[in-house]
Every structure is written in structure tokens, then in C-alpha cells.
Design a protein around this motif. Structure first.
Motif, short mmCIF file in Angstrom:
data_model
loop_
_atom_site.label_atom_id
_atom_site.label_comp_id
_atom_site.label_asym_id
_atom_site.label_seq_id
_atom_site.Cartn_x
_atom_site.Cartn_y
_atom_site.Cartn_z
N LYS A 165 -0.84 31.75 -2.92
CA LYS A 165 -1.95 31.79 -3.88
C LYS A 165 -2.92 32.89 -3.48
O LYS A 165 -3.32 32.95 -2.31
CB LYS A 165 -2.67 30.45 -3.89
N ARG A 167 -6.04 34.79 -2.47
CA ARG A 167 -7.28 34.28 -1.86
C ARG A 167 -8.43 34.47 -2.84
O ARG A 167 -8.54 35.50 -3.51
CB ARG A 167 -7.58 35.02 -0.56
N THR A 168 -9.32 33.48 -2.89
CA THR A 168 -10.48 33.56 -3.77
C THR A 168 -11.68 34.16 -3.05
O THR A 168 -12.65 34.56 -3.67
CB THR A 168 -10.85 32.17 -4.31
N ALA A 169 -11.59 34.21 -1.71
CA ALA A 169 -12.65 34.81 -0.90
C ALA A 169 -11.98 35.67 0.16
O ALA A 169 -10.85 35.40 0.56
CB ALA A 169 -13.50 33.72 -0.23
#
Length: 194
Positions: A165, A167-169
Motif C-alpha cells: 500500500k 505510504r500516506t506519510a
């Protein structure tokens, strides 16, 4: 009531020597994969560098293995090639590029002799251009294959029911695979001619 199937244990491994130009492809690819993607607990991401037989214990614990490496397939520089399962040992010994490559064939053989070799193997190899430049960065044809190599790895992980997935950060510095100014941004970017 059916129990959920146990997830496969997966090892995503980069091997090579970042001090010899394109020989560092595998390490740089796994480093970038780790920077970009979060993975489930059943997936281990490892910079194997030139550790050779020290990697056997990691292979013993894996059901599936993805390896990023610079491989002399006899192709044009920068070409990627995906090799699967029984074909993998043949290609890790096809043309010796460095000491780590023979060592990795030994790692596969040792794990196999112990009856603990991963059941599914995938080698994502990139044809090198330059292996002579001590301390040099990846050449452009090889560097440009890092993103496509990561895409191949993501497809394999999805096939093995463990999708990566994005990374969101940003990845914190404390969680990087490489530090001490040998990570890609600090080492190779500084060495690249302007």
C-alpha cells in the motif's frame, strides 16, 4: 466454521554492493520500495547487501521470495527481466558479476539442502551497464528501472495476497533501510554529475 487461511510469509530482498555503480541496483530498488510502500506483518523487507550465507536464516522463514539484483543476462543495459521459481538459481549463477552473486546461489542451495527454501521465488534482475566505477552512482539506464522493478514486485505481492500500500506519510528517517549518508538521496545523488 472455516478458519481464515494463514498468510504466506514473504521476504522482499535487495542484494548487491552500492559501492560498485550498477551493482547496487538491488539494494537501491528495495530501499525505494520500502520508502514508497507499507506492507503487512507477514512481509519482511531486507537490504541483504553482500551478506551471502548470512541470509540463509531469512530464507528459511519465508514461503515466498522476491529478489532485486543486477544480473548479466546479456541484454541491453537497463533491461529488466523477471525469472520465476526453478529458473532463479540458474540465473543467479549465469555470469558472475561479483562475490555476492555466487554467495546468493549458495544461499539458495543451503536453504534447499535444509529443506527450507521458499516455495515461490521471483528474481527481478536488471542488466547493468557499469560495474567498474568504484563509489559511483547507478547509471541512468539502470536507475530508470527502479520504478518498473518495484511495480513488478507489487504485482507479485498482490498475487500472493499481500498487496503493498502506498505510504500516506513520508517514511521516518529512523525506519529507513540505509542511513549514515549511504541512502540513495545522500550518497548517489551527491555523486551524480550535474
Amino acid at each position: 466454521m472455516l478458519k481464515p487461511a494463514k498468510k504466506k510469509r514473504i521476504l522482499v530482498l535487495g542484494i548487491g554492493n552500492i559501492l560498485w555503480a550498477d551493482e547496487g541496483f538491488g539494494v537501491r530498488a528495495v530501499e525505494e520500495f520500502h520508502r514508497r510502500y507499507a506492507i503487512d506483518d507477514n512481509v519482511t523487507v531486507l537490504d541483504g547487501g553482500t551478506q551471502g550465507l548470512y541470509l540463509v536464516s531469512f530464507l528459511e522463514q519465508a514461503d515466498c521470495l522476491i529478489v532485486f539484483d543486477a544480473i548479466d543476462y546479456g541484454l541491453l543495459p537497463g533491461q529488466l527481466k523477471l525469472v520465476r521459481d526453478d529458473e532463479v538459481p540458474k540465473f543467479t549463477a549465469a555470469k558472475k558479476l561479483s562475490l555476492h552473486q555466487t554467495g546468493f546461489q549458495d544461499v539458495l542451495s543451503a536453504a534447499d539442502l535444509l529443506g527450507r527454501c521458499p516455495r515461490e521465488l521471483a528474481l527481478i534482475g536488471c542488466q547493468p551497464l557499469d560495474l567498474e566505477h568504484w563509489g559511483g552512482p547507478l547509471t541512468a539506464p539502470v536507475r530508470f528501472q527502479i520504478a518498473p522493478a518495484i511495480e513488478l514486485a507489487c504485482k507479485l505481492l498482490a498475487q500472493w495476497d499481500s498487496p503493498a500500500k502506498p505510504r500516506t506519510a513520508p517514511l521516518p528517517a529512523s525506519e529507513r533501510l540505509l542511513a549514515n549518508n549511504i541512502d540513495h538521496a545522500n550518497y548517489e545523488m551527491r555523486a551524480r554529475p550535474v
